[in-house]
Design an enzyme around this catalytic site. Structure first.
Site, PDB file in Angstrom:
ATOM      1  N   CYS A 105      -0.421   4.076   2.115  1.00 21.44           N
ATOM      2  CA  CYS A 105      -0.239   3.960   3.568  1.00 21.44           C
ATOM      3  C   CYS A 105       1.213   4.209   3.953  1.00 21.44           C
ATOM      4  O   CYS A 105       1.492   4.828   4.969  1.00 21.44           O
ATOM      5  CB  CYS A 105      -0.567   2.552   4.071  1.00 21.44           C
ATOM      6  SG  CYS A 105      -1.957   1.786   3.285  1.00 21.44           S
ATOM      7  N   ASP A 106       2.163   3.693   3.169  1.00 22.64           N
ATOM      8  CA  ASP A 106       3.549   3.642   3.629  1.00 22.64           C
ATOM      9  C   ASP A 106       4.531   4.520   2.851  1.00 22.64           C
ATOM     10  O   ASP A 106       5.683   4.659   3.256  1.00 22.64           O
ATOM     11  CB  ASP A 106       4.037   2.175   3.598  1.00 22.64           C
ATOM     12  CG  ASP A 106       3.176   1.296   4.508  1.00 22.64           C
ATOM     13  OD1 ASP A 106       2.774   1.789   5.583  1.00 22.64           O
ATOM     14  OD2 ASP A 106       2.885   0.152   4.144  1.00 22.64           O
TER      15      ASP A 106
ATOM     16  N   CYS B 114       0.831  -1.205   0.000  1.00 23.15           N
ATOM     17  CA  CYS B 114       0.000   0.000   0.000  1.00 23.15           C
ATOM     18  C   CYS B 114       0.863   1.252   0.000  1.00 23.15           C
ATOM     19  O   CYS B 114       1.330   1.696   1.052  1.00 23.15           O
ATOM     20  CB  CYS B 114      -0.935  -0.013   1.206  1.00 23.15           C
ATOM     21  SG  CYS B 114      -1.937   1.472   1.295  1.00 23.15           S
TER      22      CYS B 114
END
Ligand code: NDP
Length: 315
Positions: free
Chosen positions: A143-144, A140
């Site tokens: 997300c990261d 992701c």
């Protein structure tokens, strides 16, 4: 499935909390079916790990995915749906009422069940990918990616998700190395054009990932050009996987008819599964469209199908 001490009976049990599950909850609650919804391990589903959603009608300026899912949940709650944390861990559809085990500790019996468990990201299956997961390997980017500001990143995949995530990373990372296994991308033309026009995205065609290197954190990716047979290692700090999804249907294996990829089969034009009174909606039964709006639409269908089924049964 063993009977647990703690038991409860519900009219309509909804499993899953993406656009499909919440929409089913809104409709079932408005039909006075008093639905109980268990959210699963990722409340809000896949939209909680995206950024801007521009193609959901009704939001002319676009909306952040997580915010949209909070809105869905609020609406379902306002209509009277009982939304709960908890994961369905086993099911028994062999006799009615059907049984669903929650968190391996509680059994719910239900007159009808709506499955909306969605899909999850696929992995390449390399031991190094698994070993460094969370230490620079991620599925992701949204997300990261933030953790790799000004660093080198690689992303594997060539669909719309990979293209979208590569563009996202290009705004954060110094360079994005996009590893494409064939000589062309599957992504839509407009997304491909954006990727190819972005100066800090380097596309590697005909490229297979052999290994993610590094001891405790990602340091590089070893790749093979399948045409020239040339092997090399690109120094990177982060490795993102964006190669598609698989349906979250494991607990229904052997209980419902599925296709060879594990998508739950529904009777065309309906959300009915191979077991009467059990309905499936959203990405767990849709490998074609996979959009928030189509998932929401099928959640609505599932609630209407459940309502008709229950009233025909005299419940
Ligand atoms: P897709 O299935 O469309 O694409 C997966 C990509 O990963 C393909 O390019 C595939 O390669 C590649 N791949 C699969 N396995 C491997 C592997 N083992 N090694 C290397 N590469 C691999 O998945 P997406 O998640 O990209 O998209 C899913 C759906 O969602 C699509 O319908 C897409 O259009 C839609 N979508 C729409 C968006 C939008 O409209 N804004 C945004 C994101 C997704 P190959 O091409 O060789 O098979």
């Amino acid at each position: 499935m063993e009977n647990k001490t703690s038991q409860e009976h519900v009219h309509v049990l909804i499993i899953g909390s993406g656009p499909a599950g919440y929409t089913a909850a809104i409709y079932a609650a408005r039909a006075n079916l008093k639905p109980v919804l268990y959210q699963g391990i990722q409340p809000g589903g896949q939209l909680t790990i995206t950024t801007e959603v521009e193609n959901y009608p009704g939001y002319p300026e676009g909306i952040q995915g997580p915010e949209m899912m909070v809105d869905f949940e609020k609406q379902a709650t306002r209509m009277g749906a009982d939304i709960r944390y908890g994961l369905a861990t086993a099911v028994d559809f062999s006799s009615q009422p059907y049984k669903v085990e929650i968190d391996e500790e509680k059994t719910i019996t239900a007159d009808s069940i709506i499955i909306a468990t969605g899909a999850s990201a696929k992995w390449l299956g390399l031991p190094s990918e698994q070993r460094l997961n969370g230490s620079g390997v991620s599925a992701c980017a949204v997300c990261d990616g933030f953790f790799f500001r000004g660093k080198e990143a690689a992303i594997v995949g060539a669909g719309d998700t990979a293209a979208e995530e590569a563009l996202y990373l290009s705004k954060i990372c110094s360079n994005v190395h996009m590893l494409v296994r064939r000589h062309e991308m599957r992504a839509s033309k407009v997304m491909q054009d954006r990727v190819l026009k972005t100066s800090n995205i380097m596309v590697y065609w005909n490229t297979e990932t052999l290994e993610v290197t590094g001891e405790n954190k990602v340091e590089g990716v070893r790749i093979l050009n399948t045409q020239t047979k040339e092997e090399k290692t690109i120094p990177i700090n982060a490795f993102f996987v964006a190669i598609g999804h698989q349906p979250n249907s494991g607990i229904f294996a052997g209980k419902l008819e599925m296709d060879d990829q594990g998508y739950i089969k529904t009777i065309p034009g309906s959300t009915r599964t191979s077991v009467e009174g059990v309905f499936a909606c959203g990405d767990v039964q849709d490998k074609t469209y996979r959009q928030a709006v189509t998932a929401a639409g099928s959640g609505c269908m599932a609630a209407l199908d459940a309502e008709r089924y229950l009233s025909a049964k005299g419940h």
